[in-house]
Design an enzyme around this catalytic site. Structure first.
Site, PDB file in Angstrom:
ATOM      1  N   THR A   1      48.235  67.267  62.698  1.00  0.00           N
ATOM      2  CA  THR A   1      46.824  66.989  63.007  1.00  0.00           C
ATOM      3  C   THR A   1      46.155  66.228  61.877  1.00  0.00           C
ATOM      4  OG1 THR A   1      45.849  68.996  62.057  1.00  0.00           O
ATOM      5  CG2 THR A   1      46.776  69.173  64.284  1.00  0.00           C
TER       6      THR A   1
ATOM      7  N   SER B   1      46.532  76.161  48.462  1.00  0.00           N
ATOM      8  CA  SER B   1      45.491  76.381  47.465  1.00  0.00           C
ATOM      9  C   SER B   1      45.728  75.413  46.318  1.00  0.00           C
ATOM     10  CB  SER B   1      45.520  77.842  47.007  1.00  0.00           C
ATOM     11  OG  SER B   1      44.536  78.107  46.036  1.00  0.00           O
TER      12      SER B   1
ATOM     13  N   TYR C   1      35.327  72.909  43.640  1.00  0.00           N
ATOM     14  CA  TYR C   1      36.683  72.877  44.197  1.00  0.00           C
ATOM     15  C   TYR C   1      37.378  74.231  43.983  1.00  0.00           C
ATOM     16  CZ  TYR C   1      41.585  71.520  44.792  1.00  0.00           C
ATOM     17  OH  TYR C   1      42.911  71.455  45.194  1.00  0.00           O
TER      18      TYR C   1
ATOM     19  N   LYS D   1      38.868  77.364  46.491  1.00  0.00           N
ATOM     20  CA  LYS D   1      40.245  77.863  46.410  1.00  0.00           C
ATOM     21  C   LYS D   1      40.273  79.346  46.032  1.00  0.00           C
ATOM     22  CE  LYS D   1      42.294  73.997  47.459  1.00  0.00           C
ATOM     23  NZ  LYS D   1      42.924  73.842  48.803  1.00  0.00           N
TER      24      LYS D   1
END
Length: 279
Positions: free
Chosen positions: A37, A139, A153, A157
């Site tokens: 995808t 991750s 960011y 994670k």
């Protein structure tokens, strides 16, 4: 090619480049089938051709829950089941906490955290009904430690890892596994056009400036090979006793180990004060 096992069915997000693309190729090399995808499925045409009937492509924006549900149904309709789900869609972000707007932070969390959770929740009923399956959360070594400029960011994670650790304990009795993958620096588009950059404030030139410069200069110099990372993930999935967390790259192993030692030392140094709070 992996032998002596049944062909698996993968659903992978973010397949237009980087780890997602390499995971599709690694799954094919292992004899598996994939629903790949991306926001623009036309970028997956070469993967569909390479799959020779074992790859299907679908449009997927992980922030659209209807599209997420449709992708899960498409995978089942095409291949009959889902065995491995990889939450890989996302992008980098650099900027000091004060520099980031709340709109930017929320947009990042929508993709990197809430999008991964939406895919995970959509597929869990299928995996529970089968009594098997693996959820792979891409991750970062930034899922265990943070640094100036990467607060947003790493926050995404950290959140993904916290949720996934709980999830792993919840679904283990149901025959479902969770694998948290923590790459270091790999030659993907992380530092390129897919990297969000906040506005820069002069006050953070000394702390965040070096991070910005490193991000701008990293393209093509990262030590990690995404194809080898994908192969390592497939190898771990074939293991009868896989880890909950898999660091990828020597830089990730070293950075995480050093951070663990820092935490251990700090905890020990302040243990007397910590324990003094008992009634």
């Amino acid at each position: 090619m992996t032998t002596n096992r049944t062909s698996r069915v993968w659903l992978i997000t973010g397949c237009s480049a980087g780890f997602g693309r390499e995971l599709v190729l690694a799954a094919l090399a292992a004899g598996d089938r994939v629903l790949a995808t991306a926001r623009d499925p036309r970028r997956l045409d070469d993967l569909v051709r390479a799959g020779a009937g074992r790859v299907r492509a679908a449009a997927l924006d992980v922030t659209d829950e209807d599209a997420v549900a449709a992708a899960v149904e498409r995978a089942v309709a095409e291949f009959g089941r889902i065995d491995v789900v990889v939450n890989n869609a996302g992008h980098g972000s650099v900027g000091a906490v004060e520099e980031l707007t709340m709109t930017e932070l929320r947009a990042l969390m929508e993709v990197m955290f809430f999008g991964a959770v939406a895919v995970t929740k959509a597929v869990l009923p299928r995996l529970r009904a089968q009594g098997s399956g693996t959820i792979v959360q891409i991750s970062s070594m930034g899922g265990q430690l943070s640094m100036p400029g990467f607060g947003a960011y790493c926050a995404a994670k950290f959140a993904l890892e916290g949720l996934s650790e709980a999830l792993a304990a919840e679904v283990a009795p149901l025959g479902i596994r969770v694998l948290i993958v923590e790459p270091g620096a790999f030659r993907t588009e992380f530092g390129g056009s897919r990297m969000h950059r906040s506005r820069a404030l002069a006050a953070y030139a000394e702390t965040v400036g070096p991070t910005r410069a490193a991000v701008d200069a990293m393209a093509g110099s990262q030590p990690g090979d995404p194809a080898k990372a994908a192969q390592a993930i497939v190898e771990v999935l074939d293991s009868p006793q896989p880890p909950l967390r898999l660091a990828l790259g020597g830089d990730a192993v070293d950075a995480i180990a050093a951070h663990h030692e820092l935490l251990r030392t700090e905890l020990a140094d302040w243990a007397k004060v910590s324990r003094s709070t008992a009634i």
